[in-house]
Design a protein around this motif. Structure first.
Motif, PDB file in Angstrom:
ATOM      1  N   UNK A 130      15.424  38.602  -5.711  1.00 60.12           N
ATOM      2  CA  UNK A 130      15.480  38.287  -7.652  1.00 60.12           C
ATOM      3  C   UNK A 130      17.231  38.345  -7.275  1.00 60.12           C
ATOM      4  N   UNK A 131      17.835  39.135  -7.087  1.00 58.92           N
ATOM      5  CA  UNK A 131      19.423  39.852  -7.521  1.00 58.92           C
ATOM      6  C   UNK A 131      19.905  38.313  -6.724  1.00 58.92           C
ATOM      7  N   UNK A 132      19.319  38.060  -5.064  1.00 60.13           N
ATOM      8  CA  UNK A 132      20.433  37.161  -4.619  1.00 60.13           C
ATOM      9  C   UNK A 132      20.060  35.595  -5.823  1.00 60.13           C
ATOM     10  N   UNK A 133      18.505  35.113  -6.298  1.00 63.46           N
ATOM     11  CA  UNK A 133      18.660  34.306  -6.395  1.00 63.46           C
ATOM     12  C   UNK A 133      19.352  34.306  -7.910  1.00 63.46           C
ATOM     13  N   UNK A 134      19.576  35.422  -9.061  1.00 62.65           N
ATOM     14  CA  UNK A 134      20.493  35.151 -10.052  1.00 62.65           C
ATOM     15  C   UNK A 134      22.086  34.675  -9.922  1.00 62.65           C
ATOM     16  N   UNK A 135      22.306  35.204  -8.369  1.00 65.40           N
ATOM     17  CA  UNK A 135      24.135  35.640  -8.273  1.00 65.40           C
ATOM     18  C   UNK A 135      23.882  34.005  -8.142  1.00 65.40           C
ATOM     19  N   UNK A 136      22.650  33.457  -7.486  1.00 67.44           N
ATOM     20  CA  UNK A 136      22.718  32.300  -6.641  1.00 67.44           C
ATOM     21  C   UNK A 136      22.973  30.825  -7.804  1.00 67.44           C
ATOM     22  N   UNK A 137      22.005  31.429  -8.644  1.00 66.11           N
ATOM     23  CA  UNK A 137      22.005  30.420 -10.030  1.00 66.11           C
ATOM     24  C   UNK A 137      23.434  30.275 -10.858  1.00 66.11           C
ATOM     25  N   UNK A 138      24.324  31.578 -11.004  1.00 67.23           N
ATOM     26  CA  UNK A 138      24.917  31.840 -12.462  1.00 67.23           C
ATOM     27  C   UNK A 138      26.286  31.096 -11.536  1.00 67.23           C
ATOM     28  N   UNK A 139      26.374  31.271  -9.763  1.00 63.20           N
ATOM     29  CA  UNK A 139      27.256  30.369  -9.473  1.00 63.20           C
ATOM     30  C   UNK A 139      27.224  28.786  -9.262  1.00 63.20           C
ATOM     31  N   UNK A 140      26.204  29.006  -9.470  1.00 60.72           N
ATOM     32  CA  UNK A 140      25.783  26.838  -9.476  1.00 60.72           C
ATOM     33  C   UNK A 140      25.989  26.285 -11.358  1.00 60.72           C
ATOM     34  N   UNK A 141      25.838  27.599 -11.826  1.00 66.05           N
ATOM     35  CA  UNK A 141      26.173  27.297 -13.324  1.00 66.05           C
ATOM     36  C   UNK A 141      28.284  27.108 -13.945  1.00 66.05           C
ATOM     37  N   UNK A 142      28.313  27.736 -12.994  1.00 65.15           N
ATOM     38  CA  UNK A 142      30.154  27.361 -12.703  1.00 65.15           C
ATOM     39  C   UNK A 142      30.229  26.243 -12.586  1.00 65.15           C
ATOM     40  N   UNK A 143      29.351  25.202 -11.957  1.00 67.93           N
ATOM     41  CA  UNK A 143      30.174  24.053 -11.379  1.00 67.93           C
ATOM     42  C   UNK A 143      30.015  22.711 -12.005  1.00 67.93           C
ATOM     43  N   UNK A 144      28.873  23.142 -13.526  1.00 68.54           N
ATOM     44  CA  UNK A 144      28.484  22.072 -14.161  1.00 68.54           C
ATOM     45  C   UNK A 144      29.758  21.029 -14.637  1.00 68.54           C
ATOM     46  N   UNK A 145      29.213  19.909 -14.886  1.00 66.02           N
ATOM     47  CA  UNK A 145      30.041  18.372 -15.557  1.00 66.02           C
ATOM     48  C   UNK A 145      30.363  18.696 -17.074  1.00 66.02           C
ATOM     49  N   UNK A 146      31.857  18.352 -17.487  1.00 62.60           N
ATOM     50  CA  UNK A 146      31.760  18.842 -18.657  1.00 62.60           C
ATOM     51  C   UNK A 146      31.062  17.536 -20.048  1.00 62.60           C
ATOM     52  N   UNK A 147      29.938  18.194 -20.452  1.00 61.40           N
ATOM     53  CA  UNK A 147      29.601  17.250 -21.899  1.00 61.40           C
ATOM     54  C   UNK A 147      29.919  17.654 -23.611  1.00 61.40           C
ATOM     55  N   UNK A 148      29.655  16.828 -23.904  1.00 61.22           N
ATOM     56  CA  UNK A 148      29.983  16.852 -25.537  1.00 61.22           C
ATOM     57  C   UNK A 148      28.846  17.571 -26.269  1.00 61.22           C
ATOM     58  N   UNK A 149      29.433  19.007 -26.551  1.00 62.57           N
ATOM     59  CA  UNK A 149      28.636  19.635 -27.304  1.00 62.57           C
ATOM     60  C   UNK A 149      29.230  19.002 -29.229  1.00 62.57           C
ATOM     61  N   UNK A 150      27.896  19.198 -29.783  1.00 65.68           N
ATOM     62  CA  UNK A 150      27.851  19.645 -31.372  1.00 65.68           C
ATOM     63  C   UNK A 150      26.823  20.662 -31.672  1.00 65.68           C
ATOM     64  N   UNK A 151      27.718  21.988 -32.411  1.00 63.27           N
ATOM     65  CA  UNK A 151      27.208  22.876 -32.679  1.00 63.27           C
ATOM     66  C   UNK A 151      26.928  23.231 -34.586  1.00 63.27           C
TER      67      UNK A 151
END
Length: 266
Positions: A130-151
């Motif tokens: 579980x710890x390894x999966x969490x670290x790997x998923x967070x690493x992937x989140x840092x590679x996301x492409x930029x999108x336009x967000x409305x708040x």
């Protein structure tokens, strides 16, 4: 009704809104998520012995949910569209590379607030896995492409915090709206790839009403935020697939954005 059955029913009622929120976020679908939750509840009420000797009722209800529907299966894009030119499509390619287990651990920890050890128990894996999966998923989140967000948020401090989290995740904030009319106008002007909306705005304005207006002219994934998710997830009428509880940490919002955009690109 026996004390055991009564206690189980109370546990289910307390856990149900959060189980439905998790199932919806995982599948990206109100119907599919709620279908699995209904199955879990029906089996549990018919076989209460499944919950005997429970160390943590909420954890074990989530664990039973996974045992009954295992596996969800990876979220697979349908059709043969191979165009990855737009930001959401590029994001889908990247997030789609995150294995199913990693997505589940992310949602269990940052959305539902379970400890890594509890998430491991829910998924039937070791703490190290579980710890390894969490670290790997967070690493992937840092590679996301930029999108336009409305708040859509009327509290200035919260709006700025959300905007900072969005920018830190690599995305572009195209506007911050404190009213329904401003939200609709900004959406028409910028055509956002994602909308993050507070439920309750000042006065008589409402974030859900603003979103309904926006969705009349475009298809865009929505993330709702509220201080009381259990009041929103009642099972009555159409409900959002992505609901965050205030206050939330940056990892939670980043995960919800990635998952919402991933579903939208499928």
């Amino acid at each position: 009704m026996s004390n055991t059955t009564k206690g189980l029913s109370e546990q289910l009622l307390a856990t149900l809104p959060f189980l439905r929120r998790y199932a919806r976020a995982l599948t990206g679908s109100q119907n599919q998520g709620d279908q699995w939750v209904r199955l879990c509840v029906e089996v549990l009420l018919q076989q209460p012995e499944l919950m005997q000797d429970s160390a943590s009722s909420k954890v074990d209800i989530f664990a039973l949910f996974h045992r009954l529907q295992r596996p969800f299966g990876a979220l697979v894009r349908t059709g043969d569209d191979t165009d990855t030119g737009t930001a959401p499509q590029r994001l889908q390619v990247q997030i789609g590379e995150i294995p199913d287990r990693q997505r589940k651990v992310l949602l269990l920890t940052v959305l539902e607030g379970f400890a890594v050890e509890e998430s491991a128990h829910i998924l039937g894996i070791t703490d190290d896995e579980a710890e390894q999966a969490l670290r790997a998923a967070r690493d992937e989140l840092r590679r996301v492409a930029s999108v336009k967000v409305l708040v859509i948020e009327d509290e200035a401090v919260i709006a700025l915090d959300v905007a900072k989290i969005v920018r830190d995740a690599g995305h572009q904030v195209v506007g911050i709206a404190a009213t329904e009319s401003t939200a609709v106008a900004l959406a028409e002007k910028h055509a956002p790839d994602l909308v993050i909306a507070d439920i309750q705005l000042k006065g008589h304005d409402n974030g859900m009403a603003a979103v309904r207006q926006i969705l009349k002219s475009m298809s865009v994934p929505i993330i709702f935020v509220t201080g009381f998710p259990e009041r929103l997830l009642t099972g009555e009428g159409i409900e959002p697939a992505f609901v965050l509880t205030k206050p939330f940490d940056p990892d939670l919002l980043k995960t919800a954005m990635a998952q919402a955009l991933n579903i939208a690109a499928i």
